[in-house]
Write a protein that holds these residues in place. Structure first.
Motif, PDB file in Angstrom:
ATOM      1  N   ALA A  50       0.827  -1.210   0.000  1.00 45.64           N
ATOM      2  CA  ALA A  50       0.000   0.000   0.000  1.00 45.64           C
ATOM      3  C   ALA A  50       0.861   1.258   0.000  1.00 45.64           C
ATOM      4  CB  ALA A  50      -0.937  -0.011   1.215  1.00 45.64           C
ATOM      5  N   THR A  75       0.920   3.976  -3.020  1.00 47.93           N
ATOM      6  CA  THR A  75       0.664   5.387  -2.726  1.00 47.93           C
ATOM      7  C   THR A  75       1.790   6.270  -3.244  1.00 47.93           C
ATOM      8  OG1 THR A  75      -0.597   4.753  -0.761  1.00 47.93           O
ATOM      9  CG2 THR A  75       0.130   7.048  -0.902  1.00 47.93           C
ATOM     10  N   LEU A 111      -4.610  11.285  -0.432  1.00 53.31           N
ATOM     11  CA  LEU A 111      -3.917  10.005  -0.625  1.00 53.31           C
ATOM     12  C   LEU A 111      -3.233   9.554   0.661  1.00 53.31           C
ATOM     13  CD1 LEU A 111      -2.329  10.513  -4.167  1.00 53.31           C
ATOM     14  CD2 LEU A 111      -4.336   9.136  -3.578  1.00 53.31           C
ATOM     15  N   ALA A 112      -2.566  10.481   1.332  1.00 47.71           N
ATOM     16  CA  ALA A 112      -1.896  10.134   2.593  1.00 47.71           C
ATOM     17  C   ALA A 112      -2.911   9.736   3.664  1.00 47.71           C
ATOM     18  CB  ALA A 112      -1.053  11.315   3.072  1.00 47.71           C
ATOM     19  N   VAL A 171      -5.992   0.531  -1.410  1.00 45.28           N
ATOM     20  CA  VAL A 171      -5.237   0.659  -2.659  1.00 45.28           C
ATOM     21  C   VAL A 171      -6.193   0.939  -3.815  1.00 45.28           C
ATOM     22  CG1 VAL A 171      -3.876  -0.664  -4.336  1.00 45.28           C
ATOM     23  CG2 VAL A 171      -3.224  -0.650  -1.931  1.00 45.28           C
ATOM     24  N   LEU A 221      -4.160   6.194   3.094  1.00 45.59           N
ATOM     25  CA  LEU A 221      -3.146   5.230   3.511  1.00 45.59           C
ATOM     26  C   LEU A 221      -3.061   5.119   5.033  1.00 45.59           C
ATOM     27  CD1 LEU A 221      -0.813   3.304   2.788  1.00 45.59           C
ATOM     28  CD2 LEU A 221       0.692   5.292   2.876  1.00 45.59           C
ATOM     29  N   ALA A 261       1.392   6.508  -6.869  1.00 45.35           N
ATOM     30  CA  ALA A 261       0.235   7.359  -7.164  1.00 45.35           C
ATOM     31  C   ALA A 261       0.604   8.833  -7.082  1.00 45.35           C
ATOM     32  CB  ALA A 261      -0.908   7.042  -6.209  1.00 45.35           C
ATOM     33  N   VAL A 262       1.382   9.197  -6.079  1.00 49.91           N
ATOM     34  CA  VAL A 262       1.842  10.585  -5.953  1.00 49.91           C
ATOM     35  C   VAL A 262       2.684  10.969  -7.165  1.00 49.91           C
ATOM     36  CG1 VAL A 262       3.400  12.076  -4.619  1.00 49.91           C
ATOM     37  CG2 VAL A 262       1.686  10.698  -3.436  1.00 49.91           C
ATOM     38  N   ILE A 275      -7.194   4.537  -3.635  1.00 45.87           N
ATOM     39  CA  ILE A 275      -6.075   5.383  -4.077  1.00 45.87           C
ATOM     40  C   ILE A 275      -5.989   5.403  -5.604  1.00 45.87           C
ATOM     41  CG2 ILE A 275      -3.534   5.463  -4.155  1.00 45.87           C
ATOM     42  CD1 ILE A 275      -3.641   4.616  -1.149  1.00 45.87           C
TER      43      ILE A 275
END
Length: 167
Positions: free
Chosen positions: A23, A27, A81-82, A110, A85, A30-31, A113
């Motif tokens: 995960a 993430t 997003l953070a 996930v 997570l 994703a960033v 996200i």
């Protein structure tokens, strides 16, 4: 250390740690995707109507209004997003009775996200490429509504030399 080594670990929580690691990696990716997809710009132009000059057109008058639309990432997306997570990890630690249930919670996180990243990229790129001239040629003011909270932006008027922060 590969993920397969963690699966063979004698520790009882190794599968959950593997899912948490997955995960975190998703993430971070994703960033990176959001950052690379939203740091861009586009130059747009529209013809200047003859009526804008108020009768006599100056000899060196520009034929088009042109501007550059700059798209920038929104910190709101990174915070969301953070939060997804961190809250999913907290839920696993607080409420998951088994490693399988912890894995399901993290798998759902996930998925969330990935959906957030997909929506952010789609909305921000659609806004950038479907947007026409970012101003009102009749009064010379720049006006653009950025796709907040997906992205921020600014507009640089290449014709009149104006600059506007729009998000």
């Amino acid at each position: 250390m590969s993920l397969q080594v963690v699966e063979r670990s004698p520790l009882a929580g190794a599968p959950v740690v593997r899912e948490i690691l997955r995960a975190v990696i998703v993430t971070a990716a994703a960033v990176a995707v959001v950052w690379s997809a939203t740091v861009t710009s586009r130059r747009v132009c529209t013809p200047i109507p003859d009526s804008w000059w108020g009768g006599a057109i100056p000899p060196n008058a520009p034929q088009d209004f042109c501007a550059t639309i700059h798209l920038e990432p929104s910190p709101v997306v990174f915070v969301v997003l953070a939060l997804v997570l961190v809250l999913s990890i907290a839920r696993v630690l607080r409420a998951a009775p088994t490693a399988d249930e912890g894995g399901r919670i993290l798998s759902r996180a996930v998925t969330v996200i990935i959906v957030i990243v997909g929506a952010t990229v789609a909305v921000s790129q659609a806004w950038l490429w479907l947007h026409g001239y970012p101003g009102s040629p009749t009064n010379g003011e720049l006006f653009v509504v950025p796709p907040f909270p997906f992205a921020w932006g600014s507009v640089e008027d290449d014709t009149l030399g104006q600059f506007a922060f729009v998000g």
